[in-house]
Design a protein around this motif. Structure first.
Motif: not given
Length: 906
Positions: A625, A629, A635-636, A638
């Motif tokens: 994550r 980023q 990343a959310e 992941v």
């Protein structure tokens, strides 16, 4: 948000940077609405800041790292303070020295370190205007910097017009949308700016017609009379703000002498503001040298050692007003001037803009510029230059070759859509000679997973094998690369690929190995054995291949990162696999190849679960994550379904994740997720559910994956009453463990045998399993053996012996994050009136993911500089996180961290 609010917002960044907290922002909006004004306002309020500036220029958009050069090239700092790899990467990127091609994220890390060094002497403000024209390598590197600012005395501000590519490359950087003024504010600005009395009604009518673009309003107020302002003929039709302003400046341009208009066109075509280059080109065109002063007097440009247009739309108005022939003539003069001054790449760009027809000489100049860009790490720049060279190529064969080279460069840079588009530009793919046809097929099939097309993923292994056939006897290196890539894709797709495809690939690899150099030969033979032979036959060639890979130098190790994990997993050699992953992560981190590091960390998150360290798997997911980023990916998104299954996510959620990954074409991720869900069912005593989940996988074996699932199937079958299935597969797995010769496999085989053994034989087998697994680095399998042995002892009514085994299991399973198994051990101890403390590591330490990773690395002895390089942060940010960790844990030294931080994977 009004202008005052916007300034307050940006001034807040200035204040935070003074206190050592870095920030970044993208000012986005149409031309003329005040982005540049806001940047200037920030600079004006940044007293005591070191100001660094870099503007984007269209003529330099294909000069890699030209934007970084303008921003930090003039900094005078002790370069010895930068880590060696970062220093060398920056020097190569800026063209100061020759060397290994740097990854753009490593260059970004070097710039981040450089800003941290400069920031020690006071805060820094980096202002980047016209980011939409910045070269893509600089935009990627500076976007990385903007996303990684934490405890750094720096502010990075980008100003950009709406641009999809800028949005992608600066994803994750906060955006401040700058819109036109509200009607009331626009009327007030127009009235205030007009030199005289302007009736409110007239001002309102004008604003209603032209909108609230501040630059439009102030220029109208300054340059037009009341009569002209009340005459709407200057905007005869509804236009966007940028079009209104262009049209307004075009009318002003028409009033100037012809020589002045010619000079301004030269300046507009040059775009970077290089006054010497403009003057040289103007002289070549016999333009009077006083024409520039006239343009300055007219207020369209400012000459102060460089040429600056009042606004980019002035330049746009000038350039678009000229005929195509006039623009080509000016670019031709600029090409000559740039070549004479030693700027070969700028000269090539202008030469290309000066011609409308194929021209091999100019095409070759672009090819030469592309190769120089590639040596500096400018893969996107190289692709763009080669694409333009293809357009100007006279020979169709050269044209196609250049388009393919451009597509390969774009693919290597991760620009998948661009790469596919370049292959689509080939007029007649059927007419390509075999190697060229293979290259086109290779690029398109390699991008199947990147482009997220499930059907393309399923077909990709066959297509890559077909590409290898086209290379056969013509380009051996490409042939072998295509076969290995086919295996990588097939392994990712797993059961979505047919057995015939896998067998055909194995036969093809075995045949190709005879002509391969030693390293590739060993790998091809090892993979072919895995695909075609029994495990007993495949062990020796796989072990030889794994040994060959372990002795590779760092330059080549990353080429085989995936297959190295596959070999060591197939051999049940957990230490070799950990070492291989450790090494790959180190190389990828040092070289800044973040996409490769992302793949390795994702594999780490899965192999840690396989090895049995749920805590370490969680840290790997957190690092993925963080890494995404840093690269600007959301990343959310992941989500590791296997990790969620291990850590107690609802079954429905985990199942949905598994099915969605299968639908997307990633069969391997689906298998791992369902297997993890089955393991949790085992931990919770839902044996029938586990058996149901695992039975399809037992019936449809897949390479080295299935042997790792068979022990779970055996336990599920044994406990669910399917004794015959458990016995059959246990015999098979025990034979497999003997063939493979791995202590891990042998220990697990003994544990499985104990599950189905008669009472008189079970204890000896459990003790042997515990002894064997104690010598391995597979904690969950070891503590599950203690758990099963303890449960067996309880059933034998041997309470004292059972409690010893169950306590050992509960403590070990808790320590390594296997909470569901730990709770099962705790429930067993409940029967003896003894309750074990079970808690999730995620709840036991109140640290953020980034703090946990910093703490874990510091606890194992890494310095701040090493942690910064590993996590792609500045050393300042690492120190900031460590101070927070010490405060939260109530400790004062790194030595004490070992007592509070869960053990690391390494």
């Amino acid at each position: 948000m009004g202008r005052a609010d916007e300034l307050d917002h940006l001034d807040g960044f200035i204040a935070a940077a003074r206190n050592g907290l870095g920030h970044a922002v993208v000012l986005r909006g149409e031309p003329g609405i005040g982005k540049s004004v806001l940047i200037e306002s920030m600079i004006g309020s940044a007293h005591g800041f070191r100001i660094l500036r870099s503007d984007g220029y269209e003529a330099e958009a294909t000069l890699p790292y030209s934007g970084v050069q303008r921003l930090v090239g003039s900094l005078e700092v002790d370069s010895a303070q930068l880590p060696d790899l970062e220093r060398e990467a920056l020097r190569v990127a800026l063209g100061v020295s020759a060397g290994a091609v740097p990854d753009r994220f490593l260059v970004g890390r070097a710039v981040l370190s450089l800003l941290a060094i400069v920031g020690r002497g006071g805060p820094v403000l980096c202002a980047v205007d016209d980011a939409q024209w910045l070269d893509r390598e600089s935009l990627d590197a500076l976007g990385f910097v903007a996303r990684r600012l934490r405890a750094d005395a720096a502010v990075v501000v980008f100003a950009a017009r709406p641009d999809d590519d800028v949005d992608v490359r600066l994803a994750g950087v906060p955006t401040l949308q700058i819109d036109e003024l509200a009607r009331t504010d626009a009327i007030a600005l127009l009235t205030h700016s007009f030199d005289g009395v302007l009736e409110p009604r007239v001002a309102a009518d004008i604003v209603d017609e032209v909108g609230g673009n501040p630059l439009v309003l102030t220029d109208l107020a300054r340059d037009l009379t009341i009569r002209e302002l009340t005459d709407s003929s200057f905007v005869p039709r509804p236009l966007r703000a940028s079009q209104r302003l262009e049209e307004f400046y075009r009318r002003k341009l028409d009033l100037l002498p012809d020589s002045c208009q010619d000079w301004i066109l030269v300046a507009a075509a040059e775009s970077t503001g290089d006054l010497k280059l403009v003057d040289r080109a103007a002289a070549l065109l016999d333009i009077d040298e006083s024409a520039g002063e006239t343009a300055d007097d007219a207020g369209l440009v400012v000459i102060d050692g460089a040429v600056r247009f009042r606004h980019p739309l002035v330049r746009a108005a000038v350039y678009r007003a000229a005929t195509a022939a006039a623009r080509r003539r000016v670019h031709g003069a600029l090409a000559q001037a740039a070549e004479a001054s030693g700027s070969a790449d700028v000269g090539a760009w202008h030469a290309a803009a000066a011609t409308a027809r194929p021209h091999e000489g100019i095409a070759q100049r672009l090819v030469d510029a592309a190769e120089r860009a590639g040596r500096r790490g400018g893969l996107i720049a190289r692709a763009s230059l080669l694409a333009r060279a293809a357009e100007l190529s006279e020979d169709p064969v050269l044209r196609d070759d250049r388009l393919l080279a451009a597509a390969e460069s774009a693919s290597e840079a991760g620009a998948g859509r661009f790469a596919v588009d370049l292959t689509d530009r080939i007029p007649d793919p059927q007419a390509l000679e075999p190697v060229a046809a293979g290259r086109r097929l290779f690029v398109r099939a390699s991008l199947a997973a990147f482009l997220g097309d499930p059907e393309a993923i399923r077909l990709a292994p066959d297509q890559l094998t077909a590409a290898a056939d086209l290379f056969h006897g013509r380009d051996t290196r490409r042939e072998h690369l295509a076969l290995l890539r086919a295996f990588d894709v097939a392994h990712s797709a797993e059961r979505a690929v047919t057995a015939d495809t896998m067998r055909g690939l194995g036969l093809r690899m075995r045949a190709a190995a005879t002509e391969a150099e030693p390293i590739t030969r060993a790998v091809l033979i090892g993979v072919a054995a895995l695909l075609l032979d029994t495990y007993a036959e495949a062990v020796a060639p796989m072990r030889k291949a794994a040994h060959v890979l372990s002795e590779l130098d760092d330059r080549r190790a990353l080429e085989f990162s995936i297959v190295g994990v596959i070999f060591t997993s197939a051999l049940w050699d957990e230490r070799a696999r950990n070492n291989w992953l450790d090494r790959g992560e180190r190389i990828a981190t040092q070289s800044g190849t973040l996409r490769e590091l992302d793949s390795l960390l994702w594999m780490r998150s899965l192999t840690e679960l396989d090895r049995g360290d749920v805590t370490a798997a969680g840290r790997a997911v957190a690092r993925v994550r963080e890494l995404r980023q840093a690269m600007g990916y959301p990343a959310e998104h992941v989500v590791n379904g296997s990790y969620l299954a291990w850590t107690g996510a609802p079954t429905a959620v985990v199942t949905q994740i598994a099915e969605s990954t299968l639908a997307a074409g990633f069969g391997g991720v689906h298998t791992a997720t369902i297997n993890a869900l089955a393991i949790r069912n085992l931990a919770e005593g839902h044996y029938h559910d586990a058996y149901t989940l695992l039975t399809p996988f037992e019936a449809d074996r897949f390479l080295q994956v299935s042997p790792h699932q068979l022990p779970e199937y055996i336990e599920a079958a044994a406990r669910a009453g399917h004794t015959a299935d458990a016995e059959r597969v246990t015999v098979e797995f025990a034979r497999f463990a003997d063939d493979i010769g791995s202590p891990w496999a042998q220990g697990v085989a003994l544990r499985c045998s104990a599950l189905i053994a008669p009472t008189e034989d079970a204890e000896e087998l459990y003790l042997a399993a515990v002894a064997a697994l104690t010598e391995t680095d597979t904690p969950i399998d070891l503590y599950r053996a203690h758990l099963l042995y303890g449960e067996w002892l309880r059933r034998q009514r041997r309470r004292t012996d059972a409690k010893v085994q169950l306590r050992t299991a509960a403590e070990g399973l808790t320590r390594f994050g296997a909470v569901a198994f730990a709770e099962r051990a705790a429930h067993e101890l409940d029967a003896f009136g003894e309750r074990a403390q079970v808690d999730s590591p995620a709840r036991s330490v109140e640290l953020t993911a980034q703090e946990s990773e910093v703490a874990a690395l510091a606890a194992t002895g890494h310095t701040n500089a090493e942690i910064a390089a590993t996590m792609f942060l500045s050393a300042n940010t690492v120190d900031y996180h460590l101070r927070k960790v010490f405060r939260k844990l109530g400790i004062s030294s790194r030595r004490q961290l070992r007592e509070h931080v869960p053990p690391t994977a390494n």
